[in-house]
Enzyme design. Structure first.
Site, PDB file in Angstrom:
ATOM      1  CG  ASP A  92      -6.886   0.889   2.618  1.00  0.00           C
ATOM      2  OD1 ASP A  92      -6.704  -0.056   1.829  1.00  0.00           O
ATOM      3  OD2 ASP A  92      -6.711   2.083   2.298  1.00  0.00           O
TER       4      ASP A  92
ATOM      5  CB  SER B  76      -7.530   0.056  -2.436  1.00  0.00           C
ATOM      6  OG  SER B  76      -6.469   0.046  -1.506  1.00  0.00           O
TER       7      SER B  76
ATOM      8  CD  GLN C  22      -6.857  -3.162  -0.253  1.00  0.00           C
ATOM      9  OE1 GLN C  22      -5.662  -3.187  -0.506  1.00  0.00           O
ATOM     10  NE2 GLN C  22      -7.398  -2.299   0.604  1.00  0.00           N
TER      11      GLN C  22
END
Length: 303
Positions: A211, A235, A285
């Site tokens: 991430d 996110s 993502q």
């Protein structure tokens, strides 16, 4: 850098992955006890994967995870992870994990674990990167930088327990000059601490790293970055596929890119390679990116 960050000891993976088992399928991560601040998404992914992995046989390794960020987490408060065993098959085991704070779910993860088996092998693409020794250290890369950009670089070693070597100028540096950049990051990484031999903690480190900086690739063509005052970004969902065994306390190369941004959302991708060139993980993502301020009826405002 906030005073609380400057005064706090550097983060370690030993601390991040020190979950307390409260019941057979319930785990707790303690908060840092300082002022409230938003939990880094990679921390949630890593801790949830660890909680799931502790409920399966140790010979089964994580091969995929899929996660949704539901509400912003508070790093100062404890986080509870409740694991549900969805299935235990002959080869695969599936777990669902819900993270909660203050009685509300903040994060949802499903993970699948597999027993080792032989099979056909191939990979695309191949590693194309200079060795880490040829790239500047964080101190060298940030030399002469002042203001918010200098503080961001100075904060990295305190908040990310990693040795980092960036291949080329970060888009964040271009954004500080008001310039657009390609939607791409390329960097080497490894933990600053030795990890156990079991694969699970190494997979948790890559879950954490997956991430890191990824969302900002989608903002580079727009001459801005995550955390800038003109951007509301977060996110939404996150996936990691683990392909081969690896060690996260040895150099891994992470290449990231964003292929699309439209309608207040962006799609980002990443690949991690060992130094020898093995592709060990793939990341995807979807993120929310909006110009500030977000509408009052948006999911972010409601959360």
């Amino acid at each position: 850098m906030t005073s609380s960050t400057a005064d706090a000891p550097p983060v370690t993976f030993a601390a991040l992955l020190a979950l307390e088992q409260e019941e057979p399928e319930t785990f707790r991560a303690p908060g840092h006890g300082g002022p409230p601040e938003r939990t880094f998404g990679g921390t949630l992914v890593a801790q949830a994967l660890l909680a799931a992995g502790r409920t399966v046989a140790p010979e089964r390794s994580a091969h995929s995870l899929h996660a949704y960020f539901l509400r912003p987490g508070d790093a100062s408060a404890p986080t509870d992870y409740r694991v549900t065993a969805i299935r235990d098959g002959a080869t695969y085991a599936t777990r669902q994990v819900v993270a909660a704070q203050h009685g509300k779910p903040t994060f949802l993860l499903t993970a699948s674990f597999q027993l080792p088996e032989d099979g056909r092998e191939h990979q695309l693409p191949r590693l194309d990167a200079p060795p880490p020794e040829q790239l500047p250290t964080l101190q060298e890369a940030s030399a002469g930088l002042g203001g918010a950009l200098g503080r961001w670089f100075a904060r990295l070693p305190l908040t990310r327990p990693l040795d980092l070597r960036f291949d080329g100028e970060l888009p964040r540096v271009a954004a500080a000059r008001g310039e657009a950049a390609a939607p791409r990051h390329r960097f080497w990484l490894r933990t600053r601490e030795h990890l156990p031999d079991a694969q699970l903690p190494h997979s948790c480190v890559v879950a954490y790293v997956s991430d890191m900086l990824l969302l900002s690739t989608s903002l580079a063509p727009h001459a801005t970055t995550s955390g800038a005052p003109d951007v509301a970004a977060a996110s939404i969902d996150h996936a990691v596929w683990f392909h081969r065994p690896f060690r996260a306390d040895e150099w891994l190369f992470y290449e990231q890119e964003s292929s699309s941004a439209f309608g207040g959302r962006a799609l980002c991708h990443g690949r991690l390679f060992t130094r020898s060139g093995d592709l060990v993980a793939t990341v995807a993502q979807e993120a929310m990116i909006r110009d500030r301020a977000a509408p009052a009826d948006s999911p972010t405002a409601r959360n």
